[in-house]
Design a protein around this motif. Structure first.
Motif, PDB file in Angstrom:
ATOM      1  N   MET A   1       0.842  -1.210   0.000  1.00 16.07           N
ATOM      2  CA  MET A   1       0.000   0.000   0.000  1.00 16.07           C
ATOM      3  C   MET A   1       0.881   1.266   0.000  1.00 16.07           C
ATOM      4  N   LYS A   2       0.408   2.281  -0.684  1.00 24.99           N
ATOM      5  CA  LYS A   2       1.187   3.531  -0.810  1.00 24.99           C
ATOM      6  C   LYS A   2       1.419   4.172   0.572  1.00 24.99           C
ATOM      7  N   LYS A   3       2.661   4.624   0.762  1.00 31.07           N
ATOM      8  CA  LYS A   3       2.981   5.298   2.020  1.00 31.07           C
ATOM      9  C   LYS A   3       2.352   6.681   2.057  1.00 31.07           C
ATOM     10  N   LEU A   4       1.734   7.042   3.155  1.00 30.35           N
ATOM     11  CA  LEU A   4       1.200   8.406   3.268  1.00 30.35           C
ATOM     12  C   LEU A   4       2.316   9.333   3.725  1.00 30.35           C
ATOM     13  N   LYS A   5       2.180  10.601   3.336  1.00 33.72           N
ATOM     14  CA  LYS A   5       3.157  11.609   3.776  1.00 33.72           C
ATOM     15  C   LYS A   5       2.424  12.647   4.600  1.00 33.72           C
ATOM     16  N   ILE A   6       2.973  12.940   5.769  1.00 33.15           N
ATOM     17  CA  ILE A   6       2.396  14.015   6.593  1.00 33.15           C
ATOM     18  C   ILE A   6       3.441  15.115   6.748  1.00 33.15           C
ATOM     19  N   ALA A   7       3.049  16.355   6.507  1.00 32.92           N
ATOM     20  CA  ALA A   7       3.969  17.484   6.643  1.00 32.92           C
ATOM     21  C   ALA A   7       3.740  18.160   7.984  1.00 32.92           C
ATOM     22  N   ILE A   8       4.833  18.360   8.733  1.00 35.79           N
ATOM     23  CA  ILE A   8       4.729  19.100   9.997  1.00 35.79           C
ATOM     24  C   ILE A   8       5.793  20.203   9.997  1.00 35.79           C
ATOM     25  N   GLN A   9       5.636  21.138  10.928  1.00 30.95           N
ATOM     26  CA  GLN A   9       6.586  22.259  10.977  1.00 30.95           C
ATOM     27  C   GLN A   9       7.973  21.756  11.409  1.00 30.95           C
ATOM     28  N   LYS A  10       8.998  22.192  10.715  1.00 31.01           N
ATOM     29  CA  LYS A  10      10.364  21.724  11.008  1.00 31.01           C
ATOM     30  C   LYS A  10      10.857  22.259  12.349  1.00 31.01           C
ATOM     31  N   SER A  11      10.675  23.553  12.568  1.00 28.51           N
ATOM     32  CA  SER A  11      10.999  24.104  13.880  1.00 28.51           C
ATOM     33  C   SER A  11      10.093  25.305  14.097  1.00 28.51           C
ATOM     34  N   GLY A  12       9.840  25.600  15.348  1.00 27.56           N
ATOM     35  CA  GLY A  12       8.916  26.699  15.636  1.00 27.56           C
ATOM     36  C   GLY A  12       7.855  26.254  16.620  1.00 27.56           C
ATOM     37  N   ARG A  13       6.843  27.077  16.735  1.00 28.69           N
ATOM     38  CA  ARG A  13       5.857  26.891  17.797  1.00 28.69           C
ATOM     39  C   ARG A  13       5.041  25.602  17.713  1.00 28.69           C
ATOM     40  N   LEU A  14       4.879  25.053  16.503  1.00 30.54           N
ATOM     41  CA  LEU A  14       4.023  23.863  16.398  1.00 30.54           C
ATOM     42  C   LEU A  14       4.817  22.560  16.341  1.00 30.54           C
ATOM     43  N   ASN A  15       6.147  22.672  16.249  1.00 34.72           N
ATOM     44  CA  ASN A  15       6.957  21.468  16.036  1.00 34.72           C
ATOM     45  C   ASN A  15       6.852  20.448  17.182  1.00 34.72           C
ATOM     46  N   ASP A  16       7.120  20.901  18.403  1.00 34.45           N
ATOM     47  CA  ASP A  16       7.130  19.987  19.563  1.00 34.45           C
ATOM     48  C   ASP A  16       5.819  19.235  19.716  1.00 34.45           C
ATOM     49  N   LYS A  17       4.725  19.986  19.662  1.00 33.95           N
ATOM     50  CA  LYS A  17       3.417  19.368  19.902  1.00 33.95           C
ATOM     51  C   LYS A  17       3.020  18.455  18.738  1.00 33.95           C
ATOM     52  N   SER A  18       3.434  18.804  17.528  1.00 27.19           N
ATOM     53  CA  SER A  18       3.114  17.941  16.377  1.00 27.19           C
ATOM     54  C   SER A  18       3.858  16.616  16.519  1.00 27.19           C
ATOM     55  N   VAL A  19       5.156  16.709  16.862  1.00 21.94           N
ATOM     56  CA  VAL A  19       5.946  15.495  17.064  1.00 21.94           C
ATOM     57  C   VAL A  19       5.366  14.692  18.232  1.00 21.94           C
ATOM     58  N   GLY A  20       5.029  15.400  19.325  1.00 20.53           N
ATOM     59  CA  GLY A  20       4.475  14.734  20.513  1.00 20.53           C
ATOM     60  C   GLY A  20       3.183  13.998  20.191  1.00 20.53           C
TER      61      GLY A  20
END
Ligand code: PRT
Ligand code: ZN
Length: 283
Positions: A1-20
């Motif tokens: 099955m095709k791999k999905l790609k999710i884009a998140i902020q590399k660094s900045g205010r949303l990075n930590d919480k997106s990774v978390g």
């Protein structure tokens, strides 16, 4: 099955919480600051680390299937993407700010004034809705210094604590929009099985973060009154204690009315209240 790609902020205010959030979903991946793309080892997903400004466009074009980004940027870029879930972090407001000493008192006073912003599209829409004619000056950063330098009469920018407005001699005048981090994607992604699985995990984590698991002890004679205070719960678990006439009640309480409920429960005779975080709630 095709791999999905999710884009998140590399660094900045949303990075930590997106990774978390993704880690709390049980996804395993390396989070090096230097990488631009990471494979999730135990799920059919790839993570792209991008500037937040680029995320709505990348998702619209299908370069990424999903994105985590502030609602402010989705609205500003007018990217054609679907809102798949509100994520509850990165909350802020887009506000018009004016000088502490200003001759702007009512909305109509904005007519003929100049407003500096990095959000011209959202501001234009707001002015139109309120039938106002102001001159929008596009500035890409440090918008708050513009009135102090005599460049504009007002600004329109993101505010969270209000500290930046204050330290630049400004005060909030009117709210233009609210924002929080969103999970976005193209409409078609809703049919994708990998996405549905990921969304279920995300929703389970979000639901869990909004609720607490509570265990409390009570005398049987206080049980009815205590149960009446727990209306959101269909059927709490009630376990007899070794001590005659006492029970333990296990239940979940929403984070929002947690402190109010705890006091009411104590007043109704609840004792030994233990509150625990919940990791996931699968519905
Ligand atoms: O490098 P990249 O382009 O990815 O990041 P960025 O610098 O453009 O964005 P970043 O990391 O600052 O913000 C990412 C997102 O976080 C925004 O798009 C908003 O959705 C959200 N967010 C939440 C905020 C704030 N709170 C916030 N306070 N974005 C910016 N700010 C700035 C604001 O621009 C102002 O300069 O903080 C200042 C105001 O903060 P207070 O607390 O002083 O009011
Ligand atoms: Zn940015």
């Amino acid at each position: 099955m095709k791999k999905l790609k999710i884009a998140i902020q590399k660094s900045g205010r949303l990075n930590d919480k997106s990774v978390g959030l993704l880690k709390n979903c049980g996804l395993k991946f390396e989070n090096y600051k230097s990488t631009l793309i990471t494979q999730v080892s135990n799920f059919n997903l790839e993570i792209l680390y991008l500037r937040d400004d680029d995320i709505p466009g990348y998702v619209e074009q299908g370069i990424a299937d999903l994105g985590i980004v502030g609602e402010n940027l989705v609205e500003e870029t007018q990217a054609k993407v679907s809102y798949l879930e509100r994520l509850g972090f990165g909350k802020c407001k887009l506000k018009i700010g004016i000088k502490k000493e200003s001759n702007i008192y009512r909305l109509q006073d904005l007519n003929g004034k100049s407003i500096a912003t990095s959000y011209p599209n959202i501001l234009k829409k707001f002015l139109k809705e309120h039938n106002l004619q102001a001159d929008i000056k596009l500035i890409s950063g440090s918008v708050e210094i513009s009135p102090g330098l005599g460049l504009t009469d007002a600004i329109c920018d993101i505010v969270s604590t209000g500290g930046t407005l204050r330290s630049n001699g400004l005060k909030p005048f009117v709210d233009v929009a609210s924002s929080e981090a969103l999970l976005i994607g193209r409409e078609e992604i809703k049919e994708n099985q990998t996405f549905q699985e990921l969304l279920l995990r995300i929703q389970s984590v979000l639901r869990a973060s909004e609720t607490k698991y509570v265990v409390l002890n009570a005398e049987k004679e206080n049980l009815d009154q205590i149960l009446n205070l727990l209306p959101g719960v269909k059927s709490p678990t009630i376990v007899p204690l070794a001590e005659e006439g006492w029970v333990a009640i296990h239940t979940v309480i929403s984070e929002d009315d947690f402190w109010v409920k705890i006091n009411q429960l104590r007043n109704a005779g609840a004792q030994g209240i233990v509150v625990m975080p919940i990791e996931k709630i699968i519905m």
